[in-house]
Design a protein around this motif. Structure first.
Motif, PDB file in Angstrom:
ATOM      1  N   TRP A  14       0.771  -0.999   0.177  1.00  0.00           N
ATOM      2  CA  TRP A  14       0.007  -0.073  -0.016  1.00  0.00           C
ATOM      3  C   TRP A  14       0.829   1.339  -0.007  1.00  0.00           C
ATOM      4  CZ3 TRP A  14      -4.459  -1.305   3.879  1.00  0.00           C
ATOM      5  CH2 TRP A  14      -5.417  -1.906   3.140  1.00  0.00           C
ATOM      6  N   LEU A  15       2.150   1.158   0.742  1.00  0.00           N
ATOM      7  CA  LEU A  15       2.832   2.333   0.597  1.00  0.00           C
ATOM      8  C   LEU A  15       3.500   2.647  -0.756  1.00  0.00           C
ATOM      9  CD1 LEU A  15       4.873   1.776   3.839  1.00  0.00           C
ATOM     10  CD2 LEU A  15       3.266   3.436   3.428  1.00  0.00           C
ATOM     11  N   ASP A  45       0.531   9.485  -2.803  1.00  0.00           N
ATOM     12  CA  ASP A  45      -0.122  10.235  -1.720  1.00  0.00           C
ATOM     13  C   ASP A  45      -1.316  10.737  -2.138  1.00  0.00           C
ATOM     14  OD1 ASP A  45       1.634  10.278   0.490  1.00  0.00           O
ATOM     15  OD2 ASP A  45       3.090  11.589  -0.651  1.00  0.00           O
ATOM     16  N   GLU A  46      -1.481  11.384  -3.362  1.00  0.00           N
ATOM     17  CA  GLU A  46      -2.682  12.058  -3.979  1.00  0.00           C
ATOM     18  C   GLU A  46      -3.772  11.102  -4.269  1.00  0.00           C
ATOM     19  OE1 GLU A  46       0.406  12.314  -5.321  1.00  0.00           O
ATOM     20  OE2 GLU A  46       0.304  12.089  -7.516  1.00  0.00           O
ATOM     21  N   ASP A  47      -3.324   9.834  -4.237  1.00  0.00           N
ATOM     22  CA  ASP A  47      -4.362   8.765  -4.804  1.00  0.00           C
ATOM     23  C   ASP A  47      -4.596   7.912  -3.344  1.00  0.00           C
ATOM     24  OD1 ASP A  47      -4.149   9.288  -7.308  1.00  0.00           O
ATOM     25  OD2 ASP A  47      -2.647   7.647  -7.769  1.00  0.00           O
ATOM     26  N   TRP A  48      -4.260   8.271  -2.305  1.00  0.00           N
ATOM     27  CA  TRP A  48      -4.396   7.489  -1.136  1.00  0.00           C
ATOM     28  C   TRP A  48      -5.736   7.281  -0.633  1.00  0.00           C
ATOM     29  CZ3 TRP A  48      -1.541   4.442   1.348  1.00  0.00           C
ATOM     30  CH2 TRP A  48      -1.626   3.714   2.699  1.00  0.00           C
ATOM     31  N   GLN A  73      -8.556   7.012  -2.765  1.00  0.00           N
ATOM     32  CA  GLN A  73      -9.058   6.343  -4.032  1.00  0.00           C
ATOM     33  C   GLN A  73      -9.434   4.802  -3.459  1.00  0.00           C
ATOM     34  OE1 GLN A  73      -9.906   7.842  -6.684  1.00  0.00           O
ATOM     35  NE2 GLN A  73      -9.073   9.857  -6.358  1.00  0.00           N
ATOM     36  N   ARG A  74     -10.105   4.289  -4.544  1.00  0.00           N
ATOM     37  CA  ARG A  74     -10.358   2.787  -4.122  1.00  0.00           C
ATOM     38  C   ARG A  74      -9.093   2.148  -4.677  1.00  0.00           C
ATOM     39  NH1 ARG A  74     -15.730   1.289  -3.283  1.00  0.00           N
ATOM     40  NH2 ARG A  74     -17.000   2.973  -3.891  1.00  0.00           N
ATOM     41  N   LEU A  75      -8.984   0.753  -4.088  1.00  0.00           N
ATOM     42  CA  LEU A  75      -7.642  -0.101  -4.371  1.00  0.00           C
ATOM     43  C   LEU A  75      -7.908  -0.444  -5.822  1.00  0.00           C
ATOM     44  CD1 LEU A  75      -7.676  -2.060  -1.176  1.00  0.00           C
ATOM     45  CD2 LEU A  75      -6.399  -0.082  -1.452  1.00  0.00           C
ATOM     46  N   GLY A  76      -6.668  -0.531  -6.202  1.00  0.00           N
ATOM     47  CA  GLY A  76      -6.290  -1.318  -7.400  1.00  0.00           C
ATOM     48  C   GLY A  76      -6.642  -0.278  -8.967  1.00  0.00           C
ATOM     49  N   VAL A  77      -6.460  -1.207 -10.026  1.00  0.00           N
ATOM     50  CA  VAL A  77      -6.641  -0.573 -11.234  1.00  0.00           C
ATOM     51  C   VAL A  77      -7.951  -0.792 -11.557  1.00  0.00           C
ATOM     52  CG1 VAL A  77      -5.871  -0.708 -13.644  1.00  0.00           C
ATOM     53  CG2 VAL A  77      -4.310  -1.360 -11.910  1.00  0.00           C
ATOM     54  N   LEU A  93      -3.719  -7.948  -1.705  1.00  0.00           N
ATOM     55  CA  LEU A  93      -2.346  -8.062  -2.278  1.00  0.00           C
ATOM     56  C   LEU A  93      -2.325  -8.063  -3.778  1.00  0.00           C
ATOM     57  CD1 LEU A  93      -0.073 -10.327  -0.152  1.00  0.00           C
ATOM     58  CD2 LEU A  93       0.240  -8.142  -0.398  1.00  0.00           C
ATOM     59  N   VAL A  94      -3.342  -8.935  -4.370  1.00  0.00           N
ATOM     60  CA  VAL A  94      -3.538  -9.008  -5.826  1.00  0.00           C
ATOM     61  C   VAL A  94      -4.163  -7.443  -6.359  1.00  0.00           C
ATOM     62  CG1 VAL A  94      -4.501 -10.224  -7.835  1.00  0.00           C
ATOM     63  CG2 VAL A  94      -3.516 -11.413  -5.826  1.00  0.00           C
ATOM     64  N   ILE A  95      -4.928  -7.022  -5.614  1.00  0.00           N
ATOM     65  CA  ILE A  95      -5.913  -5.723  -6.289  1.00  0.00           C
ATOM     66  C   ILE A  95      -4.725  -4.590  -6.423  1.00  0.00           C
ATOM     67  CG2 ILE A  95      -7.248  -3.994  -5.669  1.00  0.00           C
ATOM     68  CD1 ILE A  95      -9.012  -6.291  -4.484  1.00  0.00           C
ATOM     69  N   GLY A  96      -3.869  -4.556  -5.362  1.00  0.00           N
ATOM     70  CA  GLY A  96      -2.707  -3.452  -5.437  1.00  0.00           C
ATOM     71  C   GLY A  96      -3.040  -2.233  -4.598  1.00  0.00           C
ATOM     72  N   PRO A  97      -2.238  -1.415  -4.604  1.00  0.00           N
ATOM     73  CA  PRO A  97      -2.289  -0.206  -3.842  1.00  0.00           C
ATOM     74  C   PRO A  97      -3.583   1.026  -4.473  1.00  0.00           C
ATOM     75  CG  PRO A  97      -0.351   0.142  -5.142  1.00  0.00           C
ATOM     76  CD  PRO A  97      -0.944  -1.543  -5.335  1.00  0.00           C
ATOM     77  N   PRO A  98      -4.181   1.716  -3.695  1.00  0.00           N
ATOM     78  CA  PRO A  98      -5.156   2.623  -4.424  1.00  0.00           C
ATOM     79  C   PRO A  98      -4.805   3.375  -5.800  1.00  0.00           C
ATOM     80  CG  PRO A  98      -4.147   3.712  -2.330  1.00  0.00           C
ATOM     81  CD  PRO A  98      -3.641   2.157  -2.548  1.00  0.00           C
ATOM     82  N   GLU A  99      -5.518   3.472  -6.656  1.00  0.00           N
ATOM     83  CA  GLU A  99      -5.217   4.181  -7.655  1.00  0.00           C
ATOM     84  C   GLU A  99      -6.488   4.880  -8.233  1.00  0.00           C
ATOM     85  OE1 GLU A  99      -2.835   2.234 -10.989  1.00  0.00           O
ATOM     86  OE2 GLU A  99      -2.440   0.742  -9.783  1.00  0.00           O
ATOM     87  N   LYS A 100      -6.310   6.028  -8.942  1.00  0.00           N
ATOM     88  CA  LYS A 100      -7.294   6.893  -9.576  1.00  0.00           C
ATOM     89  C   LYS A 100      -8.063   6.292 -10.931  1.00  0.00           C
ATOM     90  CE  LYS A 100      -4.331  10.183 -11.895  1.00  0.00           C
ATOM     91  NZ  LYS A 100      -3.129   9.367 -11.316  1.00  0.00           N
ATOM     92  N   GLY A 101      -9.325   6.714 -10.978  1.00  0.00           N
ATOM     93  CA  GLY A 101      -9.793   6.468 -12.116  1.00  0.00           C
ATOM     94  C   GLY A 101     -10.947   5.560 -12.175  1.00  0.00           C
ATOM     95  N   HIS A 102     -11.336   5.085 -10.766  1.00  0.00           N
ATOM     96  CA  HIS A 102     -12.575   4.355 -10.634  1.00  0.00           C
ATOM     97  C   HIS A 102     -13.794   5.043 -10.828  1.00  0.00           C
ATOM     98  CE1 HIS A 102     -10.345   0.970  -8.690  1.00  0.00           C
ATOM     99  NE2 HIS A 102      -9.513   1.789  -8.236  1.00  0.00           N
TER     100      HIS A 102
END
Lengths: 310, 492
Positions: A161-162, A166-169, A171-175, A299-308
């Motif tokens: 997650w780290l 910072d600016e996507d923190w 957001q929802r997790l993953g792509v 773990l598979v989904i990944g850290p938070p990312e924008k675009g949801h």
């Protein structure tokens, strides 16, 4: 006949391993690695280590495979250069690897034949509360190892997650996933989860007496969640939604509390009174499986990312 | 017994709370766990005081089936040092990173990782089971890698990935050795292994475990991951990473060579370890001299200081003849580990405070800080005294004991390394000191309060005080020297 089967299996194992290490292209290496993991789990079955076979298939081939594929997908998205130039063999690494492999092969030839079951295990197993010796080792005799292992997963997830920005923190997790309504993925998403859920729960509960257990069952449950997320049926959560955080810590917390309860009674830290040992182990396994499922899926989904889509 | 259990479970409870809770509750839980663990570490000193070792068989299952923990002098010394460093790093992080449960990414990641790291350290210092130690250093490495990545910059990610690759390769090698040991002897317990009948594969098993642990300890030539990792992490994380994390794998090495398989500790093998240590002292110091950023000087200094620890192997592992010097060498080694940990964490915390003020750790940006921030500069100077091994510091007493042992044993060459390394340390610490004390206009606004500057000063003072308190301290840790030649109750 079995000799022939074993010989073919060994050849295939060596072949897929070499193809994964030496072959060209990252994608092919990942595919060979997954095939290698599945063959390896067949090998464990041949060695009558069904617990290990289940773990290898679920975690070694399945989960690691999907992590590698996801990474590959992200790399190709970031740049077209995900395929490295054919750099050839890294000679120092190859030499060290061959030396270590040779040394291990030598050690294998001089080591004594293992005696089993060991006398101490045969004597202690009836007092452990479960019949599956692997579960007895994991949840009773060496419970401290398993407790720490369940926390290792949490450390890995926080580390992952780290890697988010910072600016996507928030957001929802993953792509973001976009599955076509009525498409194959959506249909899979409706058919597979109920079946997978049953298999996962069964693996956890059967683990007390037969091959299975929290890690294997938890991995299957994680896959159920992932299929549903890929099909767009559920939206991945955000960091900070307390239900999911509670899910992450439930297993280690129940395990720790049971351990401390043992210390407060006469059984000692991570000891269970013989009368309720079986029940205690089942409760811990169920809680662990839930947390393992949530952690592995995240773990598979990944850290938070924008675009949801909201 | 209660203290020993608290050391294992309280940091874990704290980490789970830091993940599950948010807002004020998370901060309260983290600090409650921190203070209770510190208290447990201090309480552990008393039952271990003479005589005896506290042992615990987890779940009531005795080895070889179960896992045995034992708190001996070495464990207690390291657990107490960890508690002090963690307390200092936590106080510093509370301001520079933010309280648990508040703020964004960094504060969310730091506190659980810090507590998981602490739990792993305590577990490793107490465990006597080879596989349990493997799980412990896995948790330790993953938490440490996360703390390196916490900064969020590309440089930090690169350093974290490189660290991860080295740490995982080290884990695999170590695990390979554990598997061979179990296959040959059917036990993972160090006590039972010490009484085993030797097998032909033992040498290979020990070599694999040693190679893996050397990579995790960052011993030359496996040190290349350390300077970028410790240089890119935020200061409170660097303090923990440099003062504590390499010590965990080093303690396992010590126990393997002196406690579990002392019969395999041939003169040649011990000499090889010491020569790698000498290379680390020389190379780490030379690289430290060449740096122009203070954080990297401090990081390369860790590479050199880890070298000293390995130089002591031929002295503590010596066999045959009059061996009274082993006790001195052992006490010196433990003191060296403690004083380096305290001094190094103090240094990283001061550098972090200066970077807060000046925005950089380049030497020319440090000019005049001695006037502007006298307390933290004093802390840095005290830590430098310890690292260079000048009297009256813990570093001095440690080196004095080791040099005495080296002369008594006739292996005087190791005494030269100790003295020469101190000289090199004085050289690489001179330039930052000169910059700090240079006559120059100090920065206009000092954003670091006096009380915050006192935190690293306290740690540095403790590293100096070790020099005064050594005799009493070593008497409290009589169960120090492991192995069949254990000498109890002999202080310096």
């Amino acid at each position: 006949m079995t000799l022939l089967l074993d010989a073919v299996l060994c050849v295939l194992l060596l072949g897929t391993a070499l193809a994964a290490v030496l072959g060209r292209g990252v994608f092919r290496a990942i595919v060979f690695f997954i095939v290698y993991g599945l063959l390896l789990s067949v090998g464990w079955v041949r060695l009558e280590a069904v617990n290990v076979a289940l773990a290898e298939a679920a975690i070694g081939a399945g989960l690691t495979g999907i992590l590698l594929l996801t990474t590959y997908g992200k790399l190709t998205r970031v740049s077209a250069e995900a395929e490295p130039d054919d750099a050839g063999v890294n000679l120092p690494v190859a030499l060290v690897s061959v030396a270590v492999a040779g040394a291990l092969a030598w050690a294998w030839s001089v080591l004594p034949e293992p005696t089993r079951p060991r006398a101490e295990l045969a004597e202690a197993l009836p007092r452990a509360g479960v019949e599956n010796p692997v579960t007895a080792v994991l949840l009773s005799f060496r419970a401290w190892d398993t407790l720490l292992e369940s926390v290792v997963l949490l450390a890995a997830l926080i580390g992952l997650w780290l890697l988010g920005r910072d600016e996507d923190w928030q957001q929802r997790l993953g792509v973001p996933q976009h599955a076509r309504p009525g498409g194959i993925m959506t249909s899979f998403g409706r058919v597979l989860p109920p079946v997978g859920f049953l298999v996962g729960v069964y693996l956890v509960f059967i683990g007390a007496d037969e091959p299975g257990g929290a890690f294997q069952g938890g991995t299957v449950l994680a896959a159920v969640g992932l299929v549903a997320a890929l099909a767009g049926l559920i939206q991945p959560p955000r960091i900070g939604q307390w239900q999911w955080h509670a899910g992450l810590v439930l297993g280690p917390l129940v395990f720790l509390l049971a351990g401390v309860a043992g210390a407060l009674s006469d059984s000692g830290f991570l000891g269970y009174p013989e009368a309720i040992a079986g029940t205690a182990i089942l409760v811990i396994e169920a809680a662990l499986a839930a947390s393992i499922a949530v952690t592995l899926a995240f773990l598979v989904i990944g850290p938070p990312e924008k675009g949801h889509r909201e | 017994m209660t203290a020993l259990l608290a050391l294992l479970v309280v940091p874990l409870f704290g980490a789970l709370a830091a993940i599950a809770l948010s807002g004020r509750a998370a901060g309260v839980a983290v600090w409650a766990a921190t203070l209770v663990t510190v208290a447990a570490a201090l309480a552990l000193v008393f039952p271990v005081g003479p005589p005896g070792i506290v042992t615990l068989e987890l779940g009531g299952w005795a080895p070889p089936l179960g896992i045995a923990l034992a708190a001996d002098g070495l464990s207690v010394a390291l657990i107490v040092m960890s508690a002090l460093v963690m307390l200092g790093a936590g106080l510093a992080a509370h301001h520079s990173i933010g309280p648990a449960g508040e703020g964004g990414r960094m504060a969310f990641g730091f506190w659980p990782l810090m507590l998981l790291l602490w739990a792993a350290l305590n577990a490793v210092f107490l465990s006597r089971d080879l596989f349990n130690l493997y799980v412990g250093i896995e948790l330790l490495s993953l938490a440490a890698v996360g703390l390196v990545a916490i900064d969020g910059k590309a440089r930090a990610y690169a350093a974290a990935i490189r660290y991860l690759v080295y740490a995982l390769a080290g884990s695999l090698l170590y695990l390979g050795g554990v598997v061979l040991t179990y296959a040959a002897h059917g036990t993972l317990d160090m006590g039972l292994l010490a009484a085993r009948s030797p097998a032909v594969s033992d040498g290979l098993a020990l070599a694999l475990m040693t190679a893996g642990l050397m990579a995790k300890t960052a011993l030359f030539p496996f040190h290349v991951w350390l300077p970028p990792a410790h240089g890119s992490a935020p200061a409170p994380a660097s303090a923990m990473l440099s003062a504590l994390v390499p010590k965990a794998s080093f303690v396992i090495l010590l126990r393997l060579w002196l406690e579990a398989m002392p019969d395999r500790a041939s003169d040649g093998a011990l000499l090889l370890l010491a020569l790698l240590g000498v290379s680390a002292v020389v190379w780490g110091s030379l690289r430290a001299i060449a740096q122009t950023r203070l954080k990297l000087v401090v990081a390369y200094s860790t590479v050199a200081q880890i070298g000293y620890l390995f130089v002591v192997f031929p002295l503590v592992g010596a066999t045959g003849g009059d061996l009274t010097f082993r006790s001195d060498a052992w006490n010196g080694l433990v003191l060296l580990i403690l004083s380096h940990g305290l001094a190094k964490s103090a240094m990283f915390l001061t550098v972090g405070q200066w970077m807060n003020v000046t925005g950089s750790d380049a030497f020319d940006r440090l000019r005049g800080l001695a006037v502007a921030m006298p307390i933290s500069v004093f802390g840095f100077a005290l830590a430098a005294v310890t690292l260079a091994g000048l009297p009256p510091s813990g570093g001095f007493t440690a080196k004095y004991l080791i040099m005495t042992a080296a002369f008594v044993s006739g292996q005087w060459v190791w005494a030269l390394v100790m003295a020469g390394g101190g000289l090199l340390a004085a050289i690489y610490l001179y330039r930052p000191m000169a910059a700090l004390f240079a006559r120059s206009a100090p920065p206009e606004t000092i954003t670091v309060s006096t009380s915050r500057q006192l935190v690293p000063l306290a740690l540095a003072t403790a590293s100096i005080a070790l020099g005064f308190l050594a005799a009493g301290l070593l008497e409290m840790l009589p169960s120090g020297l492991p192995g069949p030649l254990a000498i109890s109750g002999e202080g310096s």
